[in-house]
Design an enzyme around this catalytic site. Structure first.
Site, PDB file in Angstrom:
ATOM      1  CG  HIS A 111      -1.981  -0.948   1.316  1.00  0.00           C
ATOM      2  ND1 HIS A 111      -2.172  -1.759   2.408  1.00  0.00           N
ATOM      3  CD2 HIS A 111      -2.951  -1.265   0.442  1.00  0.00           C
ATOM      4  CE1 HIS A 111      -3.233  -2.527   2.214  1.00  0.00           C
ATOM      5  NE2 HIS A 111      -3.723  -2.255   1.010  1.00  0.00           N
TER       6      HIS A 111
ATOM      7  CE  LYS B 179     -11.925  -7.210   0.953  1.00  0.00           C
ATOM      8  NZ  LYS B 179     -10.735  -6.395   0.658  1.00  0.00           N
TER       9      LYS B 179
ATOM     10  NE  ARG C 176      -2.720  -7.834  -4.089  1.00  0.00           N
ATOM     11  CZ  ARG C 176      -3.504  -7.946  -3.035  1.00  0.00           C
ATOM     12  NH1 ARG C 176      -2.958  -8.081  -1.846  1.00  0.00           N
ATOM     13  NH2 ARG C 176      -4.805  -7.940  -3.132  1.00  0.00           N
TER      14      ARG C 176
ATOM     15  CB  SER D 230      -4.594  -6.438   4.366  1.00  0.00           C
ATOM     16  OG  SER D 230      -4.118  -5.180   3.960  1.00  0.00           O
TER      17      SER D 230
END
Ligand code: PNS
Length: 158
Positions: free
Chosen positions: A16, A40, A89, A126
Site C-alpha cells: 500500500h 468484508k 497485484r 493485508s
C-alpha cells in the site's frame, strides 16, 4: 491535481505504502481514504486502521489521511479529488478494480489510475499479513514498523 488512494487498510502494508508514494509522484497531493468494503470482516476497528495509516504515512510530504464512509465518488466531490489511484497485484485484483473504476466513472465521470504492484510486494496482502501475524509469524518485512508493533501487542493480549 489531488488524487485519492482508497482502501480498507486492515492493516496497511508496504505494498500500500509503495502505491501511495508512487501516486504522490504523479499527483500534487494524495488523500488516503480509509473505508470499509461492506462484504468484508475486519481485524482492526476503523479508528485504529485510520491511526495506523496516519502514522505510517506521516513522513510523506503531500499525503493526508481521511476516513471514508459512504460512496467514494461523494468523498471525491467533498475533498476536491480529481482521480482515484488503486494498486493491482494480479489479474484478479485488476478485474475487481476495473469493475469499480467503471462504476465510479459511470456515477460522476471520475477516472481511475491502476498501478501495477511492485514485484517486490506482489504477494503481500493485508489478508495474508493478518493470517501470518495471528498464527505467530514475523510480518516485519511486509508492513510499516508501527503495524508490526501493533500486531505483536495485539497477539500478546488476545
Ligand atoms: O481495500 P479494499 O477492500 O480494496 O477497499 C475497498 C474500498 C473501501 C476502496 C471500496 O469498497 C470503496 O470504494 N468503498 C466505498 C463505497 C463505494 O463507493 N462503493 C462503490 C464502489 S464502485
Amino acid at each position: 491535481m489531488r488524487a485519492v488512494v482508497p482502501g480498507s487498510f486492515d492493516p496497511i502494508t508496504n505494498g500500500h505504502l509503495d502505491v501511495i508514494r508512487r501516486a504522490r509522484v504523479i499527483f500534487d497531493e494524495v488523500v488516503v481514504a480509509v473505508g470499509a468494503n461492506s462484504s468484508k470482516r475486519y481485524l482492526f476497528e476503523p479508528a485504529e486502521r485510520l491511526a495506523l495509516v496516519r502514522e505510517a504515512t506521516a513522513d510523506i510530504e503531500g499525503v493526508t489521511v481521511e476516513p471514508l464512509s459512504g460512496l467514494l465518488v461523494d468523498f471525491c466531490r467533498i475533498h476536491d479529488v480529481g482521480a482515484v489511484v488503486k494498486g493491482a497485484r494480479a489479474a484478479t485484483d485488476f478485474d475487481f478494480e476495473v469493475g469499480m473504476a467503471r462504476m465510479n466513472h459511470s456515477l460522476t465521470g471520475i477516472e481511475t489510475v491502476i498501478l501495477p504492484a511492485a514485484a517486490q510486494w506482489s504477494y503481500v496482502s493485508s489478508t495474508l499479513v493478518r493470517e501470518v501475524a495471528t498464527l505467530g509469524g514475523d510480518v516485519a518485512p511486509y508492513v510499516p514498523a508501527v503495524v508490526a508493533q501493533r500486531l505483536a501487542t495485539r497477539r500478546a493480549h488476545d
